[in-house]
Scaffold this active site. Structure first.
Site, PDB file in Angstrom:
ATOM      1  N   ASN A 157       0.886  -1.257   0.000  1.00 13.44           N
ATOM      2  CA  ASN A 157       0.012   0.005   0.068  1.00 13.44           C
ATOM      3  C   ASN A 157       0.556   1.207  -0.099  1.00 13.44           C
ATOM      4  O   ASN A 157       0.466   2.232   0.795  1.00 13.44           O
ATOM      5  CB  ASN A 157      -1.018   0.011   1.172  1.00 13.44           C
ATOM      6  CG  ASN A 157      -2.169   1.171   1.080  1.00 13.44           C
ATOM      7  OD1 ASN A 157      -2.663   1.166   0.090  1.00 13.44           O
ATOM      8  ND2 ASN A 157      -2.227   1.563   2.092  1.00 13.44           N
TER       9      ASN A 157
ATOM     10  N   ASP B  29       8.744  -8.452   3.507  1.00  8.43           N
ATOM     11  CA  ASP B  29       7.217  -8.786   4.163  1.00  8.43           C
ATOM     12  C   ASP B  29       7.755  -8.675   5.586  1.00  8.43           C
ATOM     13  O   ASP B  29       8.538  -9.808   5.800  1.00  8.43           O
ATOM     14  CB  ASP B  29       6.686  -9.811   3.719  1.00  8.43           C
ATOM     15  CG  ASP B  29       5.066 -10.000   3.911  1.00  8.43           C
ATOM     16  OD1 ASP B  29       4.944  -9.889   5.097  1.00  8.43           O
ATOM     17  OD2 ASP B  29       4.419  -9.771   3.172  1.00  8.43           O
TER      18      ASP B  29
ATOM     19  N   SER C 263      -4.619   2.205  17.640  1.00 12.30           N
ATOM     20  CA  SER C 263      -5.591   3.101  17.034  1.00 12.30           C
ATOM     21  C   SER C 263      -6.667   3.225  18.304  1.00 12.30           C
ATOM     22  O   SER C 263      -6.969   2.389  19.023  1.00 12.30           O
ATOM     23  CB  SER C 263      -6.285   2.300  16.178  1.00 12.30           C
ATOM     24  OG  SER C 263      -7.312   2.970  15.804  1.00 12.30           O
TER      25      SER C 263
ATOM     26  N   TYR D 220     -10.124  -5.481  11.139  1.00 11.38           N
ATOM     27  CA  TYR D 220      -9.109  -4.448  11.384  1.00 11.38           C
ATOM     28  C   TYR D 220      -8.602  -4.191  12.860  1.00 11.38           C
ATOM     29  O   TYR D 220      -7.740  -4.029  13.506  1.00 11.38           O
ATOM     30  CB  TYR D 220      -9.117  -3.324  10.533  1.00 11.38           C
ATOM     31  CG  TYR D 220      -8.257  -2.105  10.806  1.00 11.38           C
ATOM     32  CD1 TYR D 220      -6.901  -2.077  10.688  1.00 11.38           C
ATOM     33  CD2 TYR D 220      -8.808  -0.949  11.577  1.00 11.38           C
ATOM     34  CE1 TYR D 220      -6.078  -1.040  11.117  1.00 11.38           C
ATOM     35  CE2 TYR D 220      -7.859   0.025  12.063  1.00 11.38           C
ATOM     36  CZ  TYR D 220      -6.656  -0.170  11.599  1.00 11.38           C
ATOM     37  OH  TYR D 220      -5.774   0.894  12.171  1.00 11.38           O
TER      38      TYR D 220
ATOM     39  N   LYS E 273      -5.660  -4.838  16.146  1.00  9.94           N
ATOM     40  CA  LYS E 273      -5.063  -3.881  16.703  1.00  9.94           C
ATOM     41  C   LYS E 273      -5.077  -4.092  18.401  1.00  9.94           C
ATOM     42  O   LYS E 273      -4.237  -4.052  19.203  1.00  9.94           O
ATOM     43  CB  LYS E 273      -5.511  -2.441  16.758  1.00  9.94           C
ATOM     44  CG  LYS E 273      -5.176  -1.713  15.336  1.00  9.94           C
ATOM     45  CD  LYS E 273      -3.618  -1.709  14.951  1.00  9.94           C
ATOM     46  CE  LYS E 273      -3.573  -1.306  13.558  1.00  9.94           C
ATOM     47  NZ  LYS E 273      -2.158  -1.194  13.401  1.00  9.94           N
TER      48      LYS E 273
ATOM     49  N   GLY F 110     -21.179   0.749  11.943  1.00 13.23           N
ATOM     50  CA  GLY F 110     -19.867   0.639  12.776  1.00 13.23           C
ATOM     51  C   GLY F 110     -19.451   1.922  13.329  1.00 13.23           C
ATOM     52  O   GLY F 110     -18.355   1.960  14.234  1.00 13.23           O
TER      53      GLY F 110
HETATM   54  P1  NAD Z   1      -0.226   3.003   5.278  1.00 14.92           P
HETATM   55  O1  NAD Z   1      -0.763   1.717   4.531  1.00 14.92           O
HETATM   56  O2  NAD Z   1       0.228   4.219   4.357  1.00 14.92           O
HETATM   57  O3  NAD Z   1       1.194   2.313   5.616  1.00 14.92           O
HETATM   58  C1  NAD Z   1       1.185   1.134   6.105  1.00 14.92           C
HETATM   59  C2  NAD Z   1       2.683   0.373   5.326  1.00 14.92           C
HETATM   60  O4  NAD Z   1       2.734  -0.806   5.718  1.00 14.92           O
HETATM   61  C3  NAD Z   1       2.227   0.452   3.858  1.00 14.92           C
HETATM   62  O5  NAD Z   1       3.500   1.217   3.231  1.00 14.92           O
HETATM   63  C4  NAD Z   1       2.160  -1.120   3.460  1.00 14.92           C
HETATM   64  O6  NAD Z   1       2.932  -1.071   2.083  1.00 14.92           O
HETATM   65  C5  NAD Z   1       3.138  -1.634   4.517  1.00 14.92           C
HETATM   66  N1  NAD Z   1       2.722  -2.988   4.988  1.00 14.92           N
HETATM   67  C6  NAD Z   1       1.614  -3.621   5.107  1.00 14.92           C
HETATM   68  N2  NAD Z   1       1.769  -4.847   5.208  1.00 14.92           N
HETATM   69  C7  NAD Z   1       2.870  -5.308   5.289  1.00 14.92           C
HETATM   70  C8  NAD Z   1       3.793  -6.442   5.598  1.00 14.92           C
HETATM   71  N3  NAD Z   1       3.060  -7.430   5.649  1.00 14.92           N
HETATM   72  N4  NAD Z   1       5.161  -6.274   5.504  1.00 14.92           N
HETATM   73  C9  NAD Z   1       5.906  -5.056   4.950  1.00 14.92           C
HETATM   74  N5  NAD Z   1       5.069  -3.807   4.821  1.00 14.92           N
HETATM   75  C10 NAD Z   1       3.637  -3.958   4.840  1.00 14.92           C
HETATM   76  O7  NAD Z   1      -0.937   3.222   6.759  1.00 14.92           O
HETATM   77  P2  NAD Z   1      -0.894   4.611   7.597  1.00 14.92           P
HETATM   78  O8  NAD Z   1      -1.831   5.202   7.599  1.00 14.92           O
HETATM   79  O9  NAD Z   1       0.597   5.143   7.409  1.00 14.92           O
HETATM   80  O10 NAD Z   1      -0.850   3.557   8.951  1.00 14.92           O
HETATM   81  C11 NAD Z   1       0.488   3.104   9.691  1.00 14.92           C
HETATM   82  C12 NAD Z   1      -0.149   2.237  10.846  1.00 14.92           C
HETATM   83  O11 NAD Z   1      -0.803   3.364  11.649  1.00 14.92           O
HETATM   84  C13 NAD Z   1      -0.889   1.060  10.345  1.00 14.92           C
HETATM   85  O12 NAD Z   1      -0.481  -0.014  11.279  1.00 14.92           O
HETATM   86  C14 NAD Z   1      -2.404   1.512  10.761  1.00 14.92           C
HETATM   87  O13 NAD Z   1      -3.170   0.563  11.146  1.00 14.92           O
HETATM   88  C15 NAD Z   1      -2.040   2.438  11.980  1.00 14.92           C
HETATM   89  N6  NAD Z   1      -3.310   3.503  12.021  1.00 14.92           N
HETATM   90  C16 NAD Z   1      -3.473   4.204  11.086  1.00 14.92           C
HETATM   91  C17 NAD Z   1      -4.579   5.201  11.239  1.00 14.92           C
HETATM   92  C18 NAD Z   1      -4.683   6.111  10.152  1.00 14.92           C
HETATM   93  O14 NAD Z   1      -6.037   6.728  10.144  1.00 14.92           O
HETATM   94  N7  NAD Z   1      -4.043   6.341   9.057  1.00 14.92           N
HETATM   95  C19 NAD Z   1      -4.967   5.231  12.405  1.00 14.92           C
HETATM   96  C20 NAD Z   1      -4.820   4.473  13.476  1.00 14.92           C
HETATM   97  C21 NAD Z   1      -3.820   3.495  13.287  1.00 14.92           C
HETATM   98  C1  UD1 Z   2     -12.048   5.012  10.543  1.00  9.22           C
HETATM   99  C2  UD1 Z   2     -12.283   3.648  11.019  1.00  9.22           C
HETATM  100  C3  UD1 Z   2     -11.298   3.193  11.948  1.00  9.22           C
HETATM  101  C4  UD1 Z   2      -9.753   3.519  11.841  1.00  9.22           C
HETATM  102  C5  UD1 Z   2      -9.699   4.882  11.212  1.00  9.22           C
HETATM  103  C6  UD1 Z   2      -8.416   5.388  10.786  1.00  9.22           C
HETATM  104  C7  UD1 Z   2     -14.390   2.903  10.471  1.00  9.22           C
HETATM  105  C8  UD1 Z   2     -15.765   2.460  10.885  1.00  9.22           C
HETATM  106  N1  UD1 Z   2     -13.433   3.061  11.304  1.00  9.22           N
HETATM  107  O1  UD1 Z   2     -12.309   5.934  11.587  1.00  9.22           O
HETATM  108  O2  UD1 Z   2     -11.412   2.009  12.638  1.00  9.22           O
HETATM  109  O3  UD1 Z   2      -8.929   3.334  12.805  1.00  9.22           O
HETATM  110  O4  UD1 Z   2     -10.704   5.037  10.073  1.00  9.22           O
HETATM  111  O5  UD1 Z   2      -8.062   4.710   9.558  1.00  9.22           O
HETATM  112  O6  UD1 Z   2     -14.220   2.875   9.141  1.00  9.22           O
HETATM  113  N2  UD1 Z   2     -17.267  10.511   6.946  1.00  9.22           N
HETATM  114  C9  UD1 Z   2     -18.302  10.903   6.063  1.00  9.22           C
HETATM  115  N3  UD1 Z   2     -18.112  10.621   4.767  1.00  9.22           N
HETATM  116  C10 UD1 Z   2     -16.944   9.925   4.204  1.00  9.22           C
HETATM  117  C11 UD1 Z   2     -16.094   9.392   5.061  1.00  9.22           C
HETATM  118  C12 UD1 Z   2     -16.414   9.551   6.556  1.00  9.22           C
HETATM  119  O7  UD1 Z   2     -19.066  11.443   6.407  1.00  9.22           O
HETATM  120  O8  UD1 Z   2     -17.042   9.750   2.950  1.00  9.22           O
HETATM  121  C13 UD1 Z   2     -17.523  10.485   8.536  1.00  9.22           C
HETATM  122  C14 UD1 Z   2     -17.690   9.131   9.196  1.00  9.22           C
HETATM  123  O9  UD1 Z   2     -18.872   8.807   9.431  1.00  9.22           O
HETATM  124  C15 UD1 Z   2     -17.119   9.926  10.547  1.00  9.22           C
HETATM  125  C16 UD1 Z   2     -15.842  10.846  10.156  1.00  9.22           C
HETATM  126  O10 UD1 Z   2     -16.204  11.188   8.686  1.00  9.22           O
HETATM  127  O11 UD1 Z   2     -18.125  10.442  11.423  1.00  9.22           O
HETATM  128  C17 UD1 Z   2     -14.759  10.345   9.964  1.00  9.22           C
HETATM  129  O12 UD1 Z   2     -14.436   9.321   9.453  1.00  9.22           O
HETATM  130  P1  UD1 Z   2     -13.251   8.441   8.928  1.00  9.22           P
HETATM  131  O13 UD1 Z   2     -12.005   9.354   8.332  1.00  9.22           O
HETATM  132  O14 UD1 Z   2     -13.719   7.239   7.976  1.00  9.22           O
HETATM  133  O15 UD1 Z   2     -12.441   7.828  10.360  1.00  9.22           O
HETATM  134  P2  UD1 Z   2     -13.283   7.146  11.446  1.00  9.22           P
HETATM  135  O16 UD1 Z   2     -14.518   6.560  11.218  1.00  9.22           O
HETATM  136  O17 UD1 Z   2     -13.033   7.785  12.807  1.00  9.22           O
END
Ligand code: NAD
Ligand code: UD1
Length: 338
Positions: A35, A58, A124, A149, A153, A294
């Protein structure tokens, strides 16, 4: 010594690499690029004016990991690698459990074998589930996650807690992110989702740049000030800096510690939309749509523990994050060209 950044080519990982380089740390990025694009690492090198190794591997490949630990003097791991799409995880639970949990266990085994026992982990706010009152505090009960997912976590947190109980030499920082948004101020790195974005900010940004017709607001009948969902949106650069503080702490304190990384403030969907319109000067058409399964109404952090213990707090505003997202999206309408 060097810090191994799994998932370091991803959205949060790439921003964290920059902060680590700016602080004078040596880094090694490991990613399987499921990704992400290697272009992100090129951009990080360009902004930082520094080089660093990027290994395609990986986290489920134990021999590949062993080679990395043998080659580089790794003393700590920041573990971002994982799959993160909630909807996809419902359709492909085994892939999520295998990649996220199986991958983490594989990584931990190799770390233990190589005597590296310091980890900062990307958790998260989703682990707080749906029944805690806001603001969420680190000592509240977790679980009750509503999708695979989120469950990965929750389980990984438990695995890391158990590991620290079993062996006091481990130092683990569980970072519970709230909603990361924004991009580096250079406009060179940012969030580049594949296909239709699942999350609010990238969706708004794609409407703004003309890639999507309008935003669908998921529900306007929540018990919030304007009826739309409320979240704690944190600028990704603030979040990245939080990793540096957590790493410094984990290097000096043994055991498992948990920190919320959020701003402590709730912002509604319509408030975020309005901030983005102001920051970009672009009007975003939207339509009210049914609630998304959800979703919870309100989610924001009690961010005081990170401030007290780590000396870290979010400094950038929602407006800053919208401005920086817009700069990134405008300059890179197709992300890294994946
Ligand atoms: P992202 O997808 O941009 O980054 C994740 C990276 O991990 C990617 O570069 C992907 O290629 C790599 N990856 C996935 N599986 C792998 C594997 N098996 N081996 C090696 N590399 C692998 O996502 P992000 O938004 O940067 O998120 C980073 C971390 O933070 C994730 O663990 C995600 O679950 C967590 N997180 C993200 C959010 C968010 O909203 N972005 C919120 C809470 C937690
Ligand atoms: C989502 C995930 C959460 C994850 C987080 C970061 C779900 C149910 N939860 O959180 O598990 O850790 O992303 O990756 O998917 N919204 C809209 N229109 C859209 C998109 C979102 O109205 O097209 C609203 C949602 O209803 C929410 C807010 O925007 O109220 C934020 O949504 P989003 O950015 O998807 O984050 P979370 O739902 O907080």
């Amino acid at each position: 010594m060097a810090i191994l950044i799994t998932g370091g080519a991803g959205y949060i990982g790439s921003h964290t690499c920059l902060e680590l380089l700016a602080a004078g740390e040596e880094i090694v990025v490991l990613d399987n690029f499921v990704n992400a694009s290697p272009v992100a690492c090129e951009r990080v090198r360009r902004i930082a004016g520094k080089d660093f190794p990027v290994v395609t591997c990986d986290i489920r490949d134990a021999n590949g990991l062993r080679r990395v630990f043998d080659r580089y003097p790794v003393d700590a791991v920041i573990h971002f690698a994982g799959l993160k799409a909630v909807g996809e995880s419902v359709k492909k639970p085994l892939e999520y459990y295998d990649n996220n949990i199986g991958g983490t266990v594989c990584l931990l085994n190799v770390m233990r074998e190589k005597g590296v026992k310091t980890m900062v982990f990307s958790s998260s706010a989703t682990v707080y589930g749906a029944s805690n009152p806001v603001p969420f505090r680190e000592d509240m009960p977790t679980g009750g996650t509503t999708n695979p997912y989120g469950t990965t976590k929750f389980f990984i947190e438990q695995i890391l807690k158990d590991l620290c109980v079993s062996d006091p030499e481990w130092s683990v920082s569980l970072l519970r992110y709230f909603n990361p948004i924004g991009a580096h101020e250079s406009g060179l790195i940012g969030e580049a989702p594949n296909g239709i974005p699942n999350n609010l900010m990238p969706y708004i940004a794609q409407v703004a740049v003309g890639k999507r017709e309008k935003l669908f607001v998921f529900g306007n009948d929540y018990p919030t000030s304007d009826g739309t969902g409320v979240r704690d949106y944190i600028h990704v650069v603030d979040l990245a800096k939080g990793h540096l503080s957590a790493l410094q702490r984990a290097r000096t304190v043994h055991g498992c510690e948990i920190f919320n990384l959020g701003t402590g403030k709730g912002v509604s969907v319509l408030e975020l939309l309005s901030a983005f319109q102001k920051a970009s000067g672009v009007q975003i058409p939207y339509e009210i749509a049914p609630r998304r399964t959800g979703d919870i109404a309100v989610c924001y952090a009690d961010a005081s523990k990170a401030e007290t213990v780590l000396g870290w707090k979010a400094e950038r505003s929602t407006f800053d994050a919208c401005r920086d997202t817009w700069r990134w999206q405008k300059n890179n309408p197709d992300g890294y060209g994946l």
